[in-house]
Design an enzyme around this catalytic site. Structure first.
Site, PDB file in Angstrom:
ATOM      1  N   ILE A  34       0.899  -1.155   0.000  1.00  0.00           N
ATOM      2  CA  ILE A  34       0.000   0.000   0.000  1.00  0.00           C
ATOM      3  C   ILE A  34       0.937   1.205   0.000  1.00  0.00           C
ATOM      4  O   ILE A  34       1.577   1.511   1.002  1.00  0.00           O
ATOM      5  CB  ILE A  34      -0.951  -0.009   1.202  1.00  0.00           C
ATOM      6  N   PRO A  35       1.074   1.874  -1.148  1.00  0.00           N
ATOM      7  CA  PRO A  35       2.184   2.799  -1.402  1.00  0.00           C
ATOM      8  C   PRO A  35       2.063   4.181  -0.743  1.00  0.00           C
ATOM      9  O   PRO A  35       1.960   5.204  -1.413  1.00  0.00           O
ATOM     10  CB  PRO A  35       2.182   2.906  -2.919  1.00  0.00           C
ATOM     11  N   CYS A  36       2.124   4.213   0.577  1.00  0.00           N
ATOM     12  CA  CYS A  36       2.045   5.496   1.276  1.00  0.00           C
ATOM     13  C   CYS A  36       3.263   6.369   0.965  1.00  0.00           C
ATOM     14  O   CYS A  36       3.220   7.578   1.173  1.00  0.00           O
ATOM     15  CB  CYS A  36       1.850   5.293   2.779  1.00  0.00           C
ATOM     16  N   HIS A  37       4.332   5.770   0.416  1.00  0.00           N
ATOM     17  CA  HIS A  37       5.485   6.580   0.001  1.00  0.00           C
ATOM     18  C   HIS A  37       5.126   7.517  -1.152  1.00  0.00           C
ATOM     19  O   HIS A  37       5.819   8.494  -1.382  1.00  0.00           O
ATOM     20  CB  HIS A  37       6.667   5.675  -0.385  1.00  0.00           C
ATOM     21  N   ARG A  38       4.029   7.243  -1.838  1.00  0.00           N
ATOM     22  CA  ARG A  38       3.593   8.077  -2.961  1.00  0.00           C
ATOM     23  C   ARG A  38       2.719   9.243  -2.528  1.00  0.00           C
ATOM     24  O   ARG A  38       2.212   9.977  -3.375  1.00  0.00           O
ATOM     25  CB  ARG A  38       2.834   7.217  -3.985  1.00  0.00           C
TER      26      ARG A  38
END
Length: 178
Positions: A134-138
């Site tokens: 789940i790409p919270c880095h984005r």
């Protein structure tokens, strides 16, 4: 429930990976201090077993992602460690952010129909139990700044964005998307 744990020595530091019969429940950046508390809390919820063959495919998938061979992990996710329905909603919206792009915390708040909940969105992402999948880095600040990844791991956020081809510059306020 049973939890199979392993630690992978990734290009951005050690990542603890946890898998249940339902799917991946945890990808956690291992911090040198305070690690025992995290594992201790897992012991309260799960019967923990050491990884090995059961986590080898997950590690290979992460290796392929970090080497640029794949753009998504495509894991089944076990949401047991998600804290609330609100967090699940935020994480579902975040999971839709495409590889190689960024969005703001505000845009996630708007996507879930709660434009005034920007700080609550940030907190939900701070406690994302399965980062990268789940790409919270984005997700970035409205001013373009990288903020708060996994609490205070903005340098790791920068490195993961670089894997995806997203340029990051250092400004007077810290790292930002140009």
């Amino acid at each position: 429930p049973r939890l199979i744990l392993d630690v992978w020595h990734s290009p951005v530091g050690d990542i603890r990976i946890g898998k249940t019969d339902k799917g991946v429940v945890l990808t956690e950046f291992v911090r040198p201090a305070g690690n025992d508390a995290s594992v201790a809390s897992l012991h309260r919820e799960f019967a923990i077993e050491n990884g090995g063959p059961e986590t080898a495919d997950l590690i290979q998938t992460l290796e392929d992602y970090f080497s640029g061979k794949r753009q998504s992990l495509e894991w089944s996710v076990d949401d047991t460690l998600m804290r609330s329905d609100f967090q699940r909603e935020v994480l579902r919206a975040t999971a839709e952010v495409p590889y190689g792009t960024v969005v703001t915390y505000l845009s996630i708040a708007e996507t879930i129909g709660q434009p005034k909940a920007v700080r609550a969105v940030a907190q939900a992402l701070r406690h994302n139990p399965v980062p990268i999948q789940i790409p919270c880095h984005r997700v970035i600040g409205s001013d373009g700044n990288l903020t708060g990844y996994a609490g205070n791991l903005v340098d790791i956020k920068k490195q993961i964005l670089a894997v995806e081809g997203i340029p990051v510059v250092e400004t007077a306020k810290g790292f930002a998307i140009p």
